[in-house]
Design a protein around this motif. Structure first.
Motif, short mmCIF file in Angstrom:
data_model
loop_
_atom_site.label_atom_id
_atom_site.label_comp_id
_atom_site.label_asym_id
_atom_site.label_seq_id
_atom_site.Cartn_x
_atom_site.Cartn_y
_atom_site.Cartn_z
N ALA A 46 6.75 6.13 -23.09
CA ALA A 46 6.07 5.26 -24.05
C ALA A 46 4.95 6.02 -24.79
N ILE A 47 4.17 6.82 -24.04
CA ILE A 47 3.09 7.59 -24.67
C ILE A 47 3.65 8.60 -25.66
N TRP A 48 4.77 9.21 -25.31
CA TRP A 48 5.40 10.20 -26.20
C TRP A 48 5.76 9.59 -27.55
N SER A 93 5.29 22.42 -16.84
CA SER A 93 6.41 21.79 -17.55
C SER A 93 6.73 20.44 -16.92
N ASN A 94 7.62 19.70 -17.55
CA ASN A 94 8.02 18.41 -17.01
C ASN A 94 8.69 18.56 -15.65
N SER A 95 9.54 19.58 -15.52
CA SER A 95 10.22 19.81 -14.26
C SER A 95 9.24 20.16 -13.15
N GLU A 96 8.26 21.00 -13.45
CA GLU A 96 7.27 21.39 -12.43
C GLU A 96 6.38 20.21 -12.05
N THR A 97 5.96 19.43 -13.03
CA THR A 97 5.11 18.28 -12.72
C THR A 97 5.87 17.22 -11.93
N LEU A 156 0.81 -1.21 0.00
CA LEU A 156 0.00 0.00 0.00
C LEU A 156 0.84 1.27 0.00
N THR A 157 2.00 1.23 0.65
CA THR A 157 2.79 2.46 0.83
C THR A 157 3.90 2.57 -0.20
N LEU A 158 4.85 1.65 -0.18
CA LEU A 158 5.98 1.75 -1.09
C LEU A 158 5.59 1.49 -2.53
N GLY A 159 4.51 0.74 -2.74
CA GLY A 159 4.07 0.49 -4.11
C GLY A 159 3.25 1.62 -4.70
N PHE A 160 2.75 2.52 -3.84
CA PHE A 160 1.86 3.57 -4.32
C PHE A 160 2.53 4.58 -5.25
N PRO A 161 3.75 5.08 -4.97
CA PRO A 161 4.32 6.12 -5.84
C PRO A 161 4.53 5.68 -7.28
N THR A 162 4.59 4.39 -7.54
CA THR A 162 4.83 3.94 -8.91
C THR A 162 3.65 4.22 -9.84
N CYS A 163 2.46 4.46 -9.28
CA CYS A 163 1.30 4.73 -10.13
C CYS A 163 1.22 6.20 -10.53
N ILE A 164 2.11 7.03 -9.99
CA ILE A 164 2.03 8.46 -10.28
C ILE A 164 2.33 8.74 -11.75
N GLY A 165 3.15 7.87 -12.38
CA GLY A 165 3.41 8.05 -13.80
C GLY A 165 2.16 7.99 -14.65
N ILE A 166 1.11 7.28 -14.15
CA ILE A 166 -0.15 7.21 -14.89
C ILE A 166 -0.81 8.59 -14.95
N PHE A 167 -0.64 9.37 -13.90
CA PHE A 167 -1.28 10.68 -13.82
C PHE A 167 -0.37 11.80 -14.32
N PHE A 168 0.86 11.48 -14.73
CA PHE A 168 1.83 12.52 -15.07
C PHE A 168 1.32 13.40 -16.21
N THR A 169 0.90 12.78 -17.31
CA THR A 169 0.44 13.55 -18.47
C THR A 169 -0.83 14.31 -18.15
N GLU A 170 -1.75 13.69 -17.38
CA GLU A 170 -3.01 14.34 -17.03
C GLU A 170 -2.78 15.56 -16.15
N LEU A 171 -1.89 15.43 -15.16
CA LEU A 171 -1.59 16.57 -14.29
C LEU A 171 -0.88 17.68 -15.07
N GLN A 172 -0.01 17.29 -15.98
CA GLN A 172 0.70 18.29 -16.78
C GLN A 172 -0.27 19.06 -17.66
N ARG A 173 -1.27 18.37 -18.21
CA ARG A 173 -2.27 19.03 -19.04
C ARG A 173 -3.21 19.89 -18.19
N GLU A 174 -3.58 19.39 -17.00
CA GLU A 174 -4.52 20.11 -16.14
C GLU A 174 -3.95 21.45 -15.67
#
Length: 418
Positions: free
Chosen positions: A215-217, A48-52, A26-44
């Motif tokens: 991969a999405i890029w 920039s990549n550095s800020e996100t 639940l804890t150490l495995g959780f940060p790995t899912c943040i890459g799923i939201f990376f593009t969405e947060l950047q668009r929202e």
């Protein structure tokens, strides 16, 4: 040296292990899912990549450095295993780290599903409810019954009966008790390992953050891109216990730190393959090979720390270890994001990851080898000096046959073994 009270591997120890598996998932495995939201947060947020990148870096840094939520959960679950397990400690740590693999497998899949239906705000609300299950696991981690008489631990001052004169004095005692600066100063092995891991962490988390955007890029479908992280996690479910079984063998007990360095080296070399091609089949092969090295790093990360630090100081050594580690976690993703903004090329992010991992592996492996050589030469030199001082040449007197006069006869003794 006084040791912390330990208990044998009873039935409750395996219940504690199960709670540790769930907690780490639940804890150490959780940060790995943040890459799923990376593009969405950047668009929202039009960032920039550095800020996100500050979002996953702050989250993971607080997880390791002392945040009030997930940090307390995962650190206590790791520490308590060292007291509940003695004979099977290596295997227990490997099985517990398999919970991280389980989390890496399930969190991205759940994140992709929730992101499509609820958006990132609704997804995070669901995540909060899921993470509340750490409270149940914490209730299972009951204290180990003490079997020895209370003694003052080495390196820690006895608690004063007089009230503290001020907040500064109380703070100093708390830091000395809970952060092992004395161990860092006097234990060379702990110092080498901590510095090596802090340097290694500058590159280790980058694939978890940037693999999906990479991969999405390059045109990979978002669902297939999210599947890459799950492949890494699913492979580690089986590979981490296997790594723990191998490292737990008596033949490898004194070589675990070298196995950890080898795993970090392989991890860095693997990232070079990912930078060479963004084809989905190549990325799947990369994830499988990456999982092998990641399983070694994950299974041995805390076990090597237990090997170089006495168990009665492990909790405080772990605290300082994770605080220093969090500094690297905090600055690594934004630094990689800045590199990406400057070059507009994801390959440089993986080159950066490889540089830190390979250099850290060479530093730790070479330093541990040099320390081992010094330890072996020290007793040998003392033994040879003692033999030389004892008598390389012994004078033996013999009585002459012609009279009572004694003659001095020299006999050379050759030392062929010590």
């Amino acid at each position: 040296m006084p040791q912390a009270p330990e208990c044998p591997e009873g039935d409750w120890a395996w219940v504690v292990l199960l709670a540790s598996v769930v907690t780490q998932g639940l804890t150490l495995g959780f940060p790995t899912c943040i890459g799923i939201f990376f593009t969405e947060l950047q668009r929202e947020f039009q960032a920039s990549n550095s800020e996100t990148s500050w979002f996953p870096s702050i989250l993971t840094a607080m997880l390791h450095a002392g945040g009030l939520g997930m940090c307390f959960s995962f650190q206590s679950s790791i520490t308590v295993l060292g007291f509940y397990f003695t004979r099977w400690r290596v295997l227990a740590n490997a099985l517990a780290s398999a919970g991280v693999s389980l989390g890496i497998t399930l969190w991205p899949l759940l994140s992709r599903y929730l992101l499509e239906d609820l958006g990132w705000r609704g997804s995070f609300l669901i995540f909060g409810g899921v993470l509340l299950h750490c409270c149940v696991c914490g209730a299972i981690l009951r204290p180990v019954p003490a079997t020895a008489t209370p003694e003052t631990r080495e390196g820690l001052p006895p608690p004063s009966k007089r009230p503290a004169r001020g907040c500064l004095a109380a703070y100093g005692r708390a830091v000395q008790r809970h952060l092992a600066f004395d161990v860092l100063r006097h234990n060379v092995g702990y110092r080498v390992y901590t510095l090596g891991v802090v340097w290694m962490i500058m590159g280790f988390p980058l694939p978890h953050v940037f693999l999906v955007p990479y991969a999405i890029w390059h045109g990979v479908d978002e669902h297939r891109a999210a599947l890459l992280i799950s492949i890494i996690g699913f492979s580690n479910i089986f590979l981490r216990p296997m790594a723990g079984l191998v490292a737990g063998r008596r033949d490898f007990a004194s070589h675990r730190k070298y196995l950890f360095s080898l795993a970090a080296l392989l991890n860095g070399l693997t990232n070079l393959v990912c930078a060479a091609s963004a084809d989905f089949r190549v990325l799947v092969g990369y994830c499988l090979v990456y999982s092998v090295s990641m399983s070694g790093v994950g299974a041995l990360l805390f076990q090597v720390l237990m090997d170089v630090v006495p168990m009665d100081r492990f909790s405080s050594a772990l605290g300082l270890f994770t605080v220093l580690e969090s500094v690297s976690i905090l600055i690594s993703p934004p630094l990689a994001g800045l590199l990406l903004d400057t070059t507009s090329n994801f390959s440089y992010v993986f080159y950066m990851s490889s540089f830190f991992l390979i250099s850290a592996a060479l530093f730790m492996g070479g330093s541990f080898w040099a320390l081992g050589k010094m330890e072996r030469q020290g007793p040998r030199a003392e033994m040879e000096g003692a033999v030389t001082e004892a008598a390389p040449e012994q004078g033996l007197t013999m009585e002459d046959t012609d009279g009572p006069k004694k003659q001095l006869r020299m006999e050379i003794m050759y030392v062929t073994s010590v």
